[in-house]
Design a protein around this motif. Structure first.
Motif, PDB file in Angstrom:
ATOM      1  N   THR A 182       0.821  -1.210   0.000  1.00  0.00           N
ATOM      2  CA  THR A 182       0.000   0.000   0.000  1.00  0.00           C
ATOM      3  C   THR A 182       0.854   1.259   0.000  1.00  0.00           C
ATOM      4  O   THR A 182       0.568   2.233  -0.715  1.00  0.00           O
ATOM      5  CB  THR A 182      -0.928  -0.001   1.222  1.00  0.00           C
ATOM      6  OG1 THR A 182      -1.738  -1.176   1.200  1.00  0.00           O
ATOM      7  CG2 THR A 182      -1.816   1.234   1.223  1.00  0.00           C
ATOM      8  N   GLY A 183       1.921   1.244   0.808  1.00  0.00           N
ATOM      9  CA  GLY A 183       2.785   2.421   0.860  1.00  0.00           C
ATOM     10  C   GLY A 183       3.581   2.633  -0.405  1.00  0.00           C
ATOM     11  O   GLY A 183       3.702   3.771  -0.896  1.00  0.00           O
ATOM     12  N   PHE A 184       4.128   1.545  -0.967  1.00  0.00           N
ATOM     13  CA  PHE A 184       4.967   1.693  -2.163  1.00  0.00           C
ATOM     14  C   PHE A 184       4.153   2.003  -3.415  1.00  0.00           C
ATOM     15  O   PHE A 184       4.666   2.634  -4.347  1.00  0.00           O
ATOM     16  CB  PHE A 184       5.792   0.426  -2.377  1.00  0.00           C
ATOM     17  CG  PHE A 184       6.931   0.274  -1.416  1.00  0.00           C
ATOM     18  CD1 PHE A 184       7.918   1.246  -1.299  1.00  0.00           C
ATOM     19  CD2 PHE A 184       7.018  -0.846  -0.598  1.00  0.00           C
ATOM     20  CE1 PHE A 184       8.962   1.110  -0.408  1.00  0.00           C
ATOM     21  CE2 PHE A 184       8.062  -0.995   0.296  1.00  0.00           C
ATOM     22  CZ  PHE A 184       9.036  -0.015   0.397  1.00  0.00           C
ATOM     23  N   LEU A 185       2.898   1.544  -3.456  1.00  0.00           N
ATOM     24  CA  LEU A 185       2.044   1.829  -4.613  1.00  0.00           C
ATOM     25  C   LEU A 185       1.246   3.121  -4.448  1.00  0.00           C
ATOM     26  O   LEU A 185       0.407   3.441  -5.290  1.00  0.00           O
ATOM     27  CB  LEU A 185       1.077   0.661  -4.852  1.00  0.00           C
ATOM     28  CG  LEU A 185       1.703  -0.671  -5.248  1.00  0.00           C
ATOM     29  CD1 LEU A 185       0.632  -1.715  -5.494  1.00  0.00           C
ATOM     30  CD2 LEU A 185       2.606  -0.517  -6.477  1.00  0.00           C
ATOM     31  N   SER A 186       1.509   3.847  -3.383  1.00  0.00           N
ATOM     32  CA  SER A 186       0.781   5.087  -3.150  1.00  0.00           C
ATOM     33  C   SER A 186       1.175   6.141  -4.190  1.00  0.00           C
ATOM     34  O   SER A 186       2.307   6.176  -4.687  1.00  0.00           O
ATOM     35  CB  SER A 186       1.065   5.601  -1.740  1.00  0.00           C
ATOM     36  OG  SER A 186       0.498   6.877  -1.547  1.00  0.00           O
ATOM     37  N   SER A 187       0.234   6.999  -4.501  1.00  0.00           N
ATOM     38  CA  SER A 187       0.512   8.097  -5.428  1.00  0.00           C
ATOM     39  C   SER A 187       1.223   9.263  -4.757  1.00  0.00           C
ATOM     40  O   SER A 187       1.661  10.194  -5.436  1.00  0.00           O
ATOM     41  CB  SER A 187      -0.809   8.605  -6.041  1.00  0.00           C
ATOM     42  OG  SER A 187      -1.697   9.043  -5.019  1.00  0.00           O
ATOM     43  N   SER A 188       1.374   9.165  -3.446  1.00  0.00           N
ATOM     44  CA  SER A 188       2.073  10.205  -2.695  1.00  0.00           C
ATOM     45  C   SER A 188       3.552   9.837  -2.572  1.00  0.00           C
ATOM     46  O   SER A 188       3.905   8.738  -2.106  1.00  0.00           O
ATOM     47  CB  SER A 188       1.458  10.370  -1.305  1.00  0.00           C
ATOM     48  OG  SER A 188       2.212  11.273  -0.518  1.00  0.00           O
ATOM     49  N   SER A 190       5.809  11.236  -0.615  1.00  0.00           N
ATOM     50  CA  SER A 190       6.221  11.203   0.789  1.00  0.00           C
ATOM     51  C   SER A 190       5.834   9.889   1.453  1.00  0.00           C
ATOM     52  O   SER A 190       6.589   9.355   2.289  1.00  0.00           O
ATOM     53  CB  SER A 190       5.578  12.375   1.538  1.00  0.00           C
ATOM     54  OG  SER A 190       4.157  12.305   1.477  1.00  0.00           O
ATOM     55  N   ALA A 191       4.667   9.333   1.086  1.00  0.00           N
ATOM     56  CA  ALA A 191       4.263   8.038   1.647  1.00  0.00           C
ATOM     57  C   ALA A 191       5.223   6.938   1.209  1.00  0.00           C
ATOM     58  O   ALA A 191       5.577   6.054   2.006  1.00  0.00           O
ATOM     59  CB  ALA A 191       2.839   7.706   1.213  1.00  0.00           C
ATOM     60  N   GLN A 192       5.675   6.973  -0.033  1.00  0.00           N
ATOM     61  CA  GLN A 192       6.641   5.979  -0.500  1.00  0.00           C
ATOM     62  C   GLN A 192       7.975   6.101   0.230  1.00  0.00           C
ATOM     63  O   GLN A 192       8.583   5.093   0.611  1.00  0.00           O
ATOM     64  CB  GLN A 192       6.835   6.146  -2.010  1.00  0.00           C
ATOM     65  CG  GLN A 192       5.598   5.881  -2.842  1.00  0.00           C
ATOM     66  CD  GLN A 192       5.845   6.112  -4.320  1.00  0.00           C
ATOM     67  OE1 GLN A 192       6.931   6.510  -4.735  1.00  0.00           O
ATOM     68  NE2 GLN A 192       4.808   5.888  -5.137  1.00  0.00           N
ATOM     69  N   VAL A 193       8.414   7.332   0.440  1.00  0.00           N
ATOM     70  CA  VAL A 193       9.695   7.539   1.141  1.00  0.00           C
ATOM     71  C   VAL A 193       9.608   7.060   2.579  1.00  0.00           C
ATOM     72  O   VAL A 193      10.494   6.350   3.081  1.00  0.00           O
ATOM     73  CB  VAL A 193      10.093   9.029   1.073  1.00  0.00           C
ATOM     74  CG1 VAL A 193      11.309   9.286   1.963  1.00  0.00           C
ATOM     75  CG2 VAL A 193      10.392   9.432  -0.359  1.00  0.00           C
ATOM     76  N   PHE A 194       8.549   7.429   3.274  1.00  0.00           N
ATOM     77  CA  PHE A 194       8.390   7.020   4.672  1.00  0.00           C
ATOM     78  C   PHE A 194       8.226   5.504   4.802  1.00  0.00           C
ATOM     79  O   PHE A 194       8.741   4.898   5.741  1.00  0.00           O
ATOM     80  CB  PHE A 194       7.200   7.730   5.303  1.00  0.00           C
ATOM     81  CG  PHE A 194       7.492   9.131   5.740  1.00  0.00           C
ATOM     82  CD1 PHE A 194       8.412   9.394   6.760  1.00  0.00           C
ATOM     83  CD2 PHE A 194       6.883  10.215   5.123  1.00  0.00           C
ATOM     84  CE1 PHE A 194       8.683  10.689   7.159  1.00  0.00           C
ATOM     85  CE2 PHE A 194       7.152  11.509   5.518  1.00  0.00           C
ATOM     86  CZ  PHE A 194       8.057  11.758   6.542  1.00  0.00           C
ATOM     87  N   THR A 195       7.536   4.898   3.847  1.00  0.00           N
ATOM     88  CA  THR A 195       7.390   3.441   3.880  1.00  0.00           C
ATOM     89  C   THR A 195       8.735   2.754   3.695  1.00  0.00           C
ATOM     90  O   THR A 195       9.072   1.807   4.422  1.00  0.00           O
ATOM     91  CB  THR A 195       6.406   2.979   2.796  1.00  0.00           C
ATOM     92  OG1 THR A 195       5.146   3.616   2.988  1.00  0.00           O
ATOM     93  CG2 THR A 195       6.228   1.485   2.834  1.00  0.00           C
ATOM     94  N   GLY A 196       9.518   3.220   2.715  1.00  0.00           N
ATOM     95  CA  GLY A 196      10.834   2.635   2.500  1.00  0.00           C
ATOM     96  C   GLY A 196      11.762   2.826   3.686  1.00  0.00           C
ATOM     97  O   GLY A 196      12.472   1.898   4.088  1.00  0.00           O
ATOM     98  N   ALA A 197      11.763   4.032   4.276  1.00  0.00           N
ATOM     99  CA  ALA A 197      12.625   4.294   5.429  1.00  0.00           C
ATOM    100  C   ALA A 197      12.208   3.463   6.642  1.00  0.00           C
ATOM    101  O   ALA A 197      13.048   2.936   7.377  1.00  0.00           O
ATOM    102  CB  ALA A 197      12.590   5.782   5.771  1.00  0.00           C
ATOM    103  N   THR A 198      10.904   3.312   6.828  1.00  0.00           N
ATOM    104  CA  THR A 198      10.412   2.528   7.968  1.00  0.00           C
ATOM    105  C   THR A 198      10.819   1.073   7.862  1.00  0.00           C
ATOM    106  O   THR A 198      11.322   0.475   8.827  1.00  0.00           O
ATOM    107  CB  THR A 198       8.880   2.650   8.064  1.00  0.00           C
ATOM    108  OG1 THR A 198       8.527   4.023   8.231  1.00  0.00           O
ATOM    109  CG2 THR A 198       8.358   1.833   9.236  1.00  0.00           C
ATOM    110  N   PHE A 199      10.617   0.481   6.688  1.00  0.00           N
ATOM    111  CA  PHE A 199      10.946  -0.934   6.529  1.00  0.00           C
ATOM    112  C   PHE A 199      12.454  -1.164   6.512  1.00  0.00           C
ATOM    113  O   PHE A 199      12.927  -2.209   6.964  1.00  0.00           O
ATOM    114  CB  PHE A 199      10.297  -1.495   5.262  1.00  0.00           C
ATOM    115  CG  PHE A 199       8.865  -1.864   5.444  1.00  0.00           C
ATOM    116  CD1 PHE A 199       8.518  -3.114   5.910  1.00  0.00           C
ATOM    117  CD2 PHE A 199       7.857  -0.961   5.179  1.00  0.00           C
ATOM    118  CE1 PHE A 199       7.189  -3.468   6.097  1.00  0.00           C
ATOM    119  CE2 PHE A 199       6.525  -1.294   5.359  1.00  0.00           C
ATOM    120  CZ  PHE A 199       6.185  -2.553   5.824  1.00  0.00           C
TER     121      PHE A 199
END
Length: 259
Positions: A182-188, A190-199
């Motif tokens: 969900t985070g990586f396929l987001s159109s946002s 910032s959501a992709q960056v935060f998802t990658g950094a979190t994982f």
């Protein structure tokens, strides 16, 4: 004239007699190549060991079989609580629409993973409750005597004990994958960056936590054939601690007098 035999001495002698018992022949790896490969693979997948020697080290103790299943039932009850939390979380995701368009966990990929996580959570919780109910029968010595007759019967018993744990792991991984997709396929962005950094942070913490664990030492022994150097000072400290415990609580616990 009387001979005084301390209670600790009797317990130590019972442990020594238990340690002298070798592993049963029927628990050893088969002689044929294919059954031996299946045996080693099943042992590693179920116990992270390539044989049943470490199991026999536990069960040959006077109360090893009962203590093992008592600890298992305690842990499976705790696991049921966590499994219920996973089930509730997945049910909330499935039953509620996404609050933001940019983060759409109702898409095909995340929703499929959430649905699979819900199924595994339900079956995992049911099997955990079933194991908790019938687990008292596993503690009996008659069960151990029956399973001791054949290596495959014992492995089937370990499979029954391991299935609830594996179902919990699969349901949790499905939930994590759904959140990550969900985070990586987001159109946002910032959501992709935060998802990658979190994982990335979570995987780094997981890797650091695995290094000092027995699981890493077993893998190290399997792939490199050694577990690391043994410090002689550690052995001396262990011997000193055992000696001090015996001197502190030796004959004071109780004694048997034989006239």
């Amino acid at each position: 004239m009387s001979d005084i035999v301390s209670y600790d001495t009797l317990k130590d002698s019972q442990r020594l007699e238990a340690h002298k018992k070798p592993i049963p022949i029927r628990w050893r790896p088969p002689s044929s190549i294919v059954p031996r490969l299946i045996f080693h693979t099943m042992c590693f997948c179920l116990t992270f060991h390539t044989d049943l020697d470490f199991m026999w080290e536990i069960f040959r103790e006077p109360d090893g079989w009962e203590n093992f299943h008592t600890l298992y039932l305690t842990q499976i009850n705790q696991l049921s609580t966590v499994q219920g939390l996973v089930l509730t979380t997945v049910a909330v995701f499935i039953s509620t629409p996404p609050p933001l368009r940019q983060i759409n966990y109702a898409a095909d990929g995340p929703y499929t993973l959430l649905s699979e996580s819900l199924v595994f959570s339900l079956f995992g919780l049911l099997l955990q409750l079933f194991t908790s109910v019938v687990g008292q029968t596993y503690q009996k010595q008659n069960t151990f005597k029956a399973l001791k007759r054949n290596r495959w019967l014992f492995l089937c018993h370990i499979i029954v004990l391991s299935i609830p744990v594996y179902l919990f792991g699969i349901s949790l991984l499905m939930l994590i994958f759904a959140i990550s997709v969900t985070g990586f396929l987001s159109s946002s962005y910032s959501a992709q960056v935060f998802t990658g950094a979190t994982f990335a942070l979570l995987f780094a913490c997981l890797f650091v936590s695995i290094l000092p664990s027995p699981f890493f030492s077993r893998l190290h022994k399997i792939f490199w054939g050694k577990t690391g150097e043994v410090n002689e000072d550690d052995e001396d400290d262990e011997l000193d601690r055992e000696r001090s415990e015996k001197e502190a609580g030796g004959p004071a616990r109780g004694s048997f007098q034989d006239v």
